[in-house]
Design an enzyme around this catalytic site. Structure first.
Site, PDB file in Angstrom:
ATOM      1  CG  ASP A  45      -0.352  -0.039   2.525  1.00 27.08           C
ATOM      2  OD1 ASP A  45       0.884  -0.150   2.606  1.00 27.08           O
ATOM      3  OD2 ASP A  45      -1.104   0.051   3.525  1.00 27.08           O
ATOM      4  CB  SER A  46       4.584   1.693  -0.213  1.00 28.50           C
ATOM      5  OG  SER A  46       4.749   0.549  -1.036  1.00 28.50           O
ATOM      6  CG  ASP A  84       0.421  -4.113   2.051  1.00 27.12           C
ATOM      7  OD1 ASP A  84       0.407  -4.947   2.961  1.00 27.12           O
ATOM      8  OD2 ASP A  84       1.194  -3.131   2.021  1.00 27.12           O
ATOM      9  CE  LYS A 113       3.363  -5.849   3.676  1.00 28.95           C
ATOM     10  NZ  LYS A 113       2.838  -4.765   4.534  1.00 28.95           N
ATOM     11  CD  GLU A 115       0.658  -1.581   7.969  1.00 26.55           C
ATOM     12  OE1 GLU A 115       0.288  -0.772   8.860  1.00 26.55           O
ATOM     13  OE2 GLU A 115       1.135  -1.222   6.883  1.00 26.55           O
ATOM     14  CD  GLU A 182       8.152  -0.165   7.196  1.00 28.60           C
ATOM     15  OE1 GLU A 182       7.180  -0.899   6.916  1.00 28.60           O
ATOM     16  OE2 GLU A 182       8.330   0.966   6.704  1.00 28.60           O
TER      17      GLU A 182
HETATM   18  O1  KIV Z   1       3.596  -1.099   1.535  1.00 24.56           O
HETATM   19  C1  KIV Z   1       4.772  -1.500   1.486  1.00 24.56           C
HETATM   20  O2  KIV Z   1       5.500  -1.300   0.510  1.00 24.56           O
HETATM   21  C2  KIV Z   1       5.272  -2.232   2.633  1.00 24.56           C
HETATM   22  C3  KIV Z   1       6.752  -2.441   2.725  1.00 24.56           C
HETATM   23  C4  KIV Z   1       7.400  -1.171   3.128  1.00 24.56           C
HETATM   24  C5  KIV Z   1       7.103  -3.562   3.614  1.00 24.56           C
HETATM   25  O3  KIV Z   1       4.532  -2.612   3.481  1.00 24.56           O
END
Ligand code: KIV
Length: 265
Positions: A45-46, A84, A113, A115, A182
Site C-alpha cells: 500500500d506504499s 497488501d 499482508k 499490519e 520494519e
Molecule cells: O507497503 C509496502 O510497501 C510495505 C513495505 C514497506 C514492507 O509494506
C-alpha cells in the site's frame, strides 16, 4: 516455470537462504522484477505514496489494491505476489476481512499482508482457515503513522521490544507464513529471525533477518519526497529517466527526432 509459493519461503528459511522481496505496482515493473529473479513481489500500500502521491498509506482503498495487484500478477510469471490489505480493510468483522482478503486473492495475489499483532490474530486465523496465506507486518506499521506520530523506529525500549516479540509469536501461532519487520533494531530483528520458525523479512531492520524487502523507488532513486535512511540506492534510475527524457525533449525541439530510421517514407 515453477512459481514461488509460501512453501518456497519455508524451504528457504530451513536451508538458511535469504528471501528477496521488492515492491511493484504495475505490469511493466512486475515483469522487470520477475526477470531479475526476485522471490516475491509485494504490491504494497506504499503505492499510495510512490504511485498516487499521497502523504501516507491511509488513503489507499481496496479498489486501488485490486487494480494494482491484477496488473502485477499479469507481469509476474515466477515471483510470489503478495497483496497488501489497506487501512481498515481488516478491522471490521471477520466476514468483511475475509471478503477483502479474498478479493485480493481473486485479483491474483498468492498471499495477503496485514499490519498488527495480537489484535489482528483472529482475522489471520480465519484467513488461513479459508486457504489464504497471510504475511504479518510489525514494527513501523505505516497504517498507524497517525498513532505513532510519524514514521518512527519501533521496539527501541525493552518493553516495546518484548511486546513486539509477543505479537510476532501470536502471528506465528495464528498461522502467518512469514513476517515483515520494519524499522526495528538489528538485534531485535535478529532475535525474531532466530526464535520464529517462519521467515522474517526485514526493512530497515539490519542484515540478520531471513530476507529483505525494499520499495523499488527507494532503491532506484526514483522518489525524492522522502528517502528512508536505510534504503541503499542500487542504481540511479531516477537520474537516467531525467537524462533520457531531457535528451528526447532536446531532439524534438531541434527537429532531430524522429530521424529517417524512425519514419515511414
Ligand atoms: O507497503 C509496502 O510497501 C510495505 C513495505 C514497506 C514492507 O509494506
Amino acid at each position: 516455470m515453477k512459481r514461488v509459493t509460501k512453501r518456497t519461503f519455508e524451504e528457504k528459511k530451513q536451508a538458511g537462504e535469504k528471501i528477496v522481496m521488492i515492491t511493484a505496482y504495475d505490469y511493466t515493473m512486475a515483469k522487470l522484477m520477475d526477470e531479475s529473479g526476485v522471490d516475491a513481489i509485494l504490491v504494497g500500500d506504499s503505492l499510495g505514496m510512490v504511485m498516487l502521491g499521497y502523504e501516507d498509506t491511509v488513503q489507499v482503498t481496496m479498489a486501488d489494491m485490486i487494480h494494482h495487484v491484477s496488473a502485477v500478477r499479469r507481469g509476474a510469471q515466477r515471483a510470489h505476489v503478495v497483496g497488501d490489505l489497506p487501512f481498515l480493510s481488516y478491522h471490521g468483522s471477520i466476514d468483511a476481512a475475509l471478503e477483502n482478503a479474498g478479493a485480493l486473492m481473486r485479483a491474483g495475489a498468492g498471499s495477503v499482508k496485514l499490519e498488527g499483532g495480537e489484535s489482528v490474530c483472529p482475522k489471520v486465523r480465519a484467513m488461513v482457515d479459508a486457504g489464504i496465506p497471510v504475511m504479518g507486518h510489525l514494527g513501523l506499521t505505516p497504517q498507524s503513522v497517525n498513532q505513532f506520530g510519524g514514521f518512527l523506529y519501533q521496539g527501541k525500549t525493552e518493553e516495546s521490544a518484548a511486546r513486539l516479540v509477543e505479537d510476532a509469536k501470536a502471528l506465528e501461532q495464528a498461522g502467518a507464513y512469514a513476517l515483515v519487520v520494519e524499522c526495528v533494531p538489528k538485534a531485535l530483528a535478529g532475535e525474531l529471525s532466530k526464535t520464529l520458525s517462519i521467515p522474517v523479512i526485514g526493512i530497515g531492520a539490519g542484515n540478520l533477518c531471513d530476507g529483505q524487502v525494499l520499495v523499488y523507488q527507494d532503491m532506484l532513486g526514483m522518489y525524492g519526497d522522502f528517502v528512508p535512511k536505510f534504503a541503499k540506492q542500487f542504481a540511479p534510475v531516477g537520474d537516467l529517466i531525467r537524462q533520457g527524457v531531457a535528451a528526447y525533449a532536446d531532439e524534438v525541439r531541434r527537429g532531430v527526432f524522429p530521424a529517417e530510421e524512425h519514419t515511414r517514407m
